[in-house]
Write a protein that holds these residues in place. Structure first.
Motif, PDB file in Angstrom:
ATOM      1  N   LEU A  88       0.803  -1.210   0.000  1.00  0.00           N
ATOM      2  CA  LEU A  88       0.000   0.000   0.000  1.00  0.00           C
ATOM      3  C   LEU A  88       0.846   1.276   0.000  1.00  0.00           C
ATOM      4  O   LEU A  88       0.679   2.146  -0.860  1.00  0.00           O
ATOM      5  CB  LEU A  88      -0.962   0.014   1.204  1.00  0.00           C
ATOM      6  CG  LEU A  88      -1.944   1.198   1.289  1.00  0.00           C
ATOM      7  CD1 LEU A  88      -2.854   1.242   0.077  1.00  0.00           C
ATOM      8  CD2 LEU A  88      -2.760   1.117   2.571  1.00  0.00           C
ATOM      9  N   ALA A 107      -4.088   0.161  -9.914  1.00  0.00           N
ATOM     10  CA  ALA A 107      -4.564   0.457  -8.563  1.00  0.00           C
ATOM     11  C   ALA A 107      -5.139  -0.778  -7.881  1.00  0.00           C
ATOM     12  O   ALA A 107      -5.447  -0.731  -6.686  1.00  0.00           O
ATOM     13  CB  ALA A 107      -5.626   1.557  -8.618  1.00  0.00           C
ATOM     14  N   ARG A 108      -5.272  -1.864  -8.629  1.00  0.00           N
ATOM     15  CA  ARG A 108      -5.833  -3.061  -8.006  1.00  0.00           C
ATOM     16  C   ARG A 108      -4.900  -3.664  -6.969  1.00  0.00           C
ATOM     17  O   ARG A 108      -5.351  -4.289  -6.011  1.00  0.00           O
ATOM     18  CB  ARG A 108      -6.176  -4.120  -9.066  1.00  0.00           C
ATOM     19  CG  ARG A 108      -7.192  -5.121  -8.537  1.00  0.00           C
ATOM     20  CD  ARG A 108      -7.593  -6.133  -9.544  1.00  0.00           C
ATOM     21  NE  ARG A 108      -6.652  -7.241  -9.615  1.00  0.00           N
ATOM     22  CZ  ARG A 108      -6.885  -8.349 -10.312  1.00  0.00           C
ATOM     23  NH1 ARG A 108      -8.001  -8.465 -11.002  1.00  0.00           N
ATOM     24  NH2 ARG A 108      -6.001  -9.321 -10.341  1.00  0.00           N
ATOM     25  N   MET A 111      -5.511  -1.988  -3.799  1.00  0.00           N
ATOM     26  CA  MET A 111      -6.901  -2.250  -3.429  1.00  0.00           C
ATOM     27  C   MET A 111      -7.036  -3.621  -2.782  1.00  0.00           C
ATOM     28  O   MET A 111      -7.730  -3.786  -1.768  1.00  0.00           O
ATOM     29  CB  MET A 111      -7.804  -2.158  -4.663  1.00  0.00           C
ATOM     30  CG  MET A 111      -9.282  -2.369  -4.344  1.00  0.00           C
ATOM     31  SD  MET A 111     -10.323  -2.389  -5.832  1.00  0.00           S
ATOM     32  CE  MET A 111      -9.870  -3.985  -6.525  1.00  0.00           C
ATOM     33  N   LEU A 115      -8.223  -4.185   0.967  1.00  0.00           N
ATOM     34  CA  LEU A 115      -9.372  -5.056   1.218  1.00  0.00           C
ATOM     35  C   LEU A 115      -9.009  -6.172   2.189  1.00  0.00           C
ATOM     36  O   LEU A 115      -9.795  -6.516   3.085  1.00  0.00           O
ATOM     37  CB  LEU A 115      -9.861  -5.663  -0.101  1.00  0.00           C
ATOM     38  CG  LEU A 115     -10.863  -4.856  -0.923  1.00  0.00           C
ATOM     39  CD1 LEU A 115     -11.153  -5.578  -2.232  1.00  0.00           C
ATOM     40  CD2 LEU A 115     -12.150  -4.644  -0.147  1.00  0.00           C
TER      41      LEU A 115
END
Length: 289
Positions: A88, A107-108, A111, A115
């Motif tokens: 991150l 950006a996954r 993410m 998550l």
């Protein structure tokens, strides 16, 4: 005890650890399907080229697994350094771009890491430190990986679904979530329900409505949460799938007739049932009573 005296530190450390797990899940999501495809291609070549001749195979295959080769930029091949691989935070520090070629990084990746951390903290808020918490975290992480693999490849690998099923049965030997009887019946019923729907739909339409990986995933969820959770999981997954499917078609991001993965909806519904299944069921029974 850390949990009882320093709640904030407990959840902070769990969040940091879950970010690391999320980083590993990114590798798993990307590489496991490629590893399987290469393995299938190798098996195909071995089967159809091994005709009894003594011609040796001269092709040297470079190792490709969850650890090798090192992660690299898909645009320029720049190998990701340790400082650039901090979950991150590195993505935020680099402003979502490669440090070498300055091309955007998906950006996954952050993410998935975020998550993973948020889902893990949510699970820890529900389960106190115990074997049940360890199992619930592991289930959460595997469901997260399966969700994105299925979204990418329409694939739910046996390498994840089958160990998940057996681990659920193993944990329920000591009734961590449900009794062993309920877990075994849940695994059988979970598989057979979707298997029956698959063949009914195929006999009526001549088309395949879902894959065998969906059967195994629902069987795994039944092994973890018992047969009583299966109706809720099926209802939730069908509702979520219908709503998102209609929304994607309306936004023209999904073509009609194009296969849609069902695994992510099963995974989301299973995770909801893990945490709030009893409350949802009791709420529903209260409405109809």
């Amino acid at each position: 005890m850390l949990y009882s005296q320093y709640h904030w530190l407990y959840f902070f450390l769990l969040g940091l650890f879950s970010l690391l797990v999320g980083s590993f899940l990114n590798v798993l999501i990307h590489r496991l399907p490629i590893m399987l495809e290469r393995s299938w291609q190798q098996e195909y070549q071995d089967y159809f080229t091994n005709d009894g001749s003594n011609s040796p195979t001269t092709t040297t295959i470079k190792p490709y697994n969850l650890f090798l080769p090192r992660s690299a930029c898909p645009h320029c091949g720049h190998q990701i350094t340790a400082a650039e691989n901090i979950p991150l935070f590195s993505w935020l520090f680099l402003k979502g771009r490669c440090s070498s070629c300055h091309q955007p990084i998906s950006a996954r990746y952050p993410m998935v890491e975020l998550l993973c951390a948020l889902a893990s903290i949510t699970v820890a808020l529900y389960y106190p430190p115990s074997w049940a918490l360890a199992g619930a975290l592991l289930l959460t992480w595997v469901l997260l990986a399966l969700t994105f693999i299925d979204l990418d490849k329409l694939l739910l690998p046996d390498q994840l679904t089958l160990p998940l099923l057996w681990l659920g049965l193993l944990l329920n030997l000591s009734q961590q979530f449900v009794s062993l009887d309920d877990a075994v019946i849940g695994a059988i019923a979970g598989y057979m329900v979707l298997w029956s729907l698959y063949w009914t739909f195929k006999l009526l339409t001549g088309k395949e409505g879902m894959g065998y990986g969906d059967f195994k995933l629902l069987a795994a969820l039944g092994a973890w949460l018992g047969w009583q959770s299966l109706p809720l999981i099926l209802i939730l997954s069908s509702c979520v799938g219908a709503v998102l499917g209609i929304a994607l078609i309306t936004m023209k991001r999904q073509q009609q007739g194009k296969p849609m993965p069902f695994g992510p909806y099963l995974a989301i519904a299973g995770w909801i049932a893990l945490l709030w299944g009893n409350q949802i069921t009791n709420w529903y029974l209260g409405l109809i009573s």
